[in-house]
Design a protein around this motif. Structure first.
Motif: not given
Length: 319
Positions: A38-45, A53-62
């Motif tokens: 749940d990224v509701a609270g992460a969008r502003r950050y 944010i999904a793109s950021v997560l994909r890069v970090r996961a890889l």
């Protein structure tokens, strides 16, 4: 907004959760290969929408977990999970937060695509021509309840309309380990299925011993050719990391399912209730064969650590 991540390799799920929790503390594992964030609270950050944010997560996961994944993004968990199942690995599929677009996304899907709709429910719906989510959504609630029962009928009715009352619940997803074995075709041969279970149980046992952990229960998930799944969980007689004990339990669950004519696409075997090996108690035994098996397992572990995971394996898997 919810991000659903589907891994190519379910073994990386604990690592993915570690990466996800750096983005949002509201992350939930859905073993064997999926996580909700749940990224509701992460969008502003992050100053980005959920797709960003999904793109950021994909890069970090890889980068940090070596995990290739498919990602679905939606307003609630249900369409996010379905989008992740539809997305190809390396891509993100976004379902807009608009009732008309959500209905258009859901309508052509087979009813088995709805989370929680298993083979028996799907067969009943198909008997009455309700083979897609759109057709099920067009049927009155009372009709579905007559066909499926009050509780299941209401659940199918709400899911088909895109109504999702679930929430992402942070949990201890890292307290599980999973191994998946997919077949290159729809497998009906019992011996081939048991070889896959033997391989998966051996992998789980090795990973548990490497991390000095034991598990208290084992879960078998069977994925069929039509995309439906069956799940069974069995508590072990004692917490263990002993591969033969895990294999025997997996075989018993497999036998109990009676899959003689089932077309199996994949097995996932999950070790649940992980605990440190030092806290585990072991029933004393006077069986010399069991003691020899455990000593041989320790020797094989040392050989695999030195020469690679395939240095020693059961003869059944050598062919």
């Amino acid at each position: 907004m919810i991000i659903c991540v589907r891994l190519r390799d379910g073994a990386a799920l604990p690592d993915l959760l570690g990466v996800a929790e750096d983005i949002s503390p509201v992350a939930q594992a859905l073993p064997p290969d999926t996580a909700l964030i749940d990224v509701a609270g992460a969008r502003r950050y992050f100053g980005q929408d959920a797709a960003g944010i999904a793109s950021v997560l994909r890069v970090r996961a890889l980068a940090h977990a070596g995990a290739d994944c498919a990602i679905g993004v939606a307003a609630t968990p249900l369409p996010a999970r379905m989008a992740a199942r539809q997305a190809a690995y390396g891509t993100t599929l976004v379902v807009a937060d608009d009732p008309r677009e959500l209905a258009a996304f859901l309508a052509p899907k087979p009813v088995t695509a709805l989370p929680g709709v298993g083979a028996a429910t799907a067969r009943t719906l198909r008997t009455y021509g309700l083979d897609t989510v759109g057709k099920a959504a067009g049927v009155p609630l009372a009709t579905l309840q007559r066909l499926l029962g009050v509780r299941v009928g209401r659940e199918v009715h709400e899911k088909a309309l895109g109504i999702d009352r679930t929430r992402v619940v942070p949990d201890e997803g890292a307290r599980t380990l999973a191994a998946e074995r997919a077949f290159g075709h729809d497998e009906v041969d019992r011996d081939a299925q048991r070889r896959a279970l033997l391989s998966a149980a051996g992998e789980l046992g090795g990973r548990l011993r490497d991390s000095h952990q034991v598990c208290r229960s084992l879960t078998l998930v069977v994925r069929y050719a039509d995309g439906s799944t069956t799940q069974r969980t069995r508590t072990l007689p004692e917490a263990t990391a002993h591969s033969p004990a895990l294999t025997a339990t997996a075989y018993r669950m497999h036998d109990a399912l009676g899959l003689q004519r089932a077309r199996v696409r994949a097995f996932s075997l999950r070790a649940d209730g992980l605990a440190p090996e030092a806290r585990a108690t072991r029933q004393l035994t006077l069986d010399p064969a069991d003691e020899r098996a455990r000593r041989l397992e320790e020797t094989a572990d040392r050989a695999r650590a030195r020469f690679g995971p395939s240095a020693i394996r059961p003869g059944t898997l050598a062919a």
